[in-house]
Write an enzyme that holds these catalytic residues in place. Structure first.
Site, PDB file in Angstrom:
ATOM      1  N   ASP A  39      -0.690   2.157  -5.393  1.00  0.00           N
ATOM      2  CA  ASP A  39      -0.747   0.727  -5.678  1.00  0.00           C
ATOM      3  C   ASP A  39      -2.051   0.416  -6.410  1.00  0.00           C
ATOM      4  OD1 ASP A  39      -2.032   1.395  -3.071  1.00  0.00           O
ATOM      5  OD2 ASP A  39      -2.591  -0.715  -3.105  1.00  0.00           O
ATOM      6  N   ASN A  58      -6.778   6.167   3.271  1.00  0.00           N
ATOM      7  CA  ASN A  58      -8.192   6.406   2.967  1.00  0.00           C
ATOM      8  C   ASN A  58      -8.593   7.871   3.011  1.00  0.00           C
ATOM      9  OD1 ASN A  58      -8.255   3.664   2.729  1.00  0.00           O
ATOM     10  ND2 ASN A  58      -9.554   3.313   4.510  1.00  0.00           N
ATOM     11  N   ASN A  97      -9.592   3.253  -2.050  1.00  0.00           N
ATOM     12  CA  ASN A  97     -10.104   4.268  -1.130  1.00  0.00           C
ATOM     13  C   ASN A  97      -9.293   5.563  -1.152  1.00  0.00           C
ATOM     14  OD1 ASN A  97     -12.317   2.774  -0.255  1.00  0.00           O
ATOM     15  ND2 ASN A  97     -11.106   1.712   1.281  1.00  0.00           N
ATOM     16  N   HIS A 141       0.818  -1.207   0.000  1.00  0.00           N
ATOM     17  CA  HIS A 141       0.000   0.000   0.000  1.00  0.00           C
ATOM     18  C   HIS A 141       0.857   1.265   0.000  1.00  0.00           C
ATOM     19  CE1 HIS A 141      -4.223   0.561  -0.187  1.00  0.00           C
ATOM     20  NE2 HIS A 141      -4.473   0.872   1.056  1.00  0.00           N
TER      21      HIS A 141
END
Length: 190
Positions: free
Chosen positions: A91, A66, A112, A19
């Site tokens: 990613d 997020n 997100n 991530h």
């Protein structure tokens, strides 16, 4: 002025996870461009440099993935940066590990961080430099997958993709995003 924002999560426990591809590419660009002075402002770490005579902000949002749009949106509004001049590195589960793709606009695809950017920038029309991390294997959840470090043959593929992505950003800064897409996006067969 350009904003190059890498998406990721702050903190040692998230370093070099799938991530955090965006943070890793920002670090590679900072190394190449000798950016050593960083400030914390507008919920982000920000480094500044000149590339090809143009001011470039390297941005690592500290809002967690997020909520990435909070930081990037605030910085874009403060500096009055056009959407075309915002480059996002993230990613992508839908690309195989190590594959890269540049897109100039589009929906979030369930990411997100991209959803947050769309909400805070008020548009889907910003440049994305995506690095494939593949879908989870071995019964892992999506969250477990993206918050873990690559292993096995994925390690080298993803390391190579980070360098490839940094190269593509340098190309986009020099010759434009369309040119970078033509050079760096995978060619379709047949």
């Amino acid at each position: 002025m350009k904003i190059i924002a890498g998406l990721g999560n702050p903190g040692k426990e998230y370093e070099h996870t799938r991530h955090n591809m965006g943070f890793d590419v920002i670090d590679e660009l900072a190394r190449r461009w000798h950016v050593t002075l960083w400030k914390e402002d507008m919920k982000a770490e920000i480094g500044q440099t000149l590339v090809n005579g143009e001011k470039v902000l390297l941005v690592k949002p500290l809002t967690y993935m997020n909520n990435s749009g909070e930081a990037v949106g605030a910085i874009a509004r403060y500096y009055k940066v056009d959407l075309d001049d915002i480059y996002i590195i993230c990613d992508d589960l839908d690309l195989p590990p190590g594959k890269t793709r540049i897109r100039k606009k589009g929906a979030s695809g369930g990411h997100n961080g991209i959803k947050s950017l769309i909400a805070h920038l008020g548009s889907e029309n910003f440049n994305r430099f995506r690095i494939g991390v593949g879908h989870p294997q071995d019964g892992h959840t999506v969250v477990e997958h993206v918050l873990s470090r690559p292993y096995g043959e994925d390690i080298q593929k993803i390391e190579d993709a980070k360098i490839h992505t940094a190269d593509s950003i340098e190309s986009a800064l020099k010759d434009g995003v369309d040119h970078a897409m033509n050079v760096f996006n995978p060619k379709r067969k047949g």
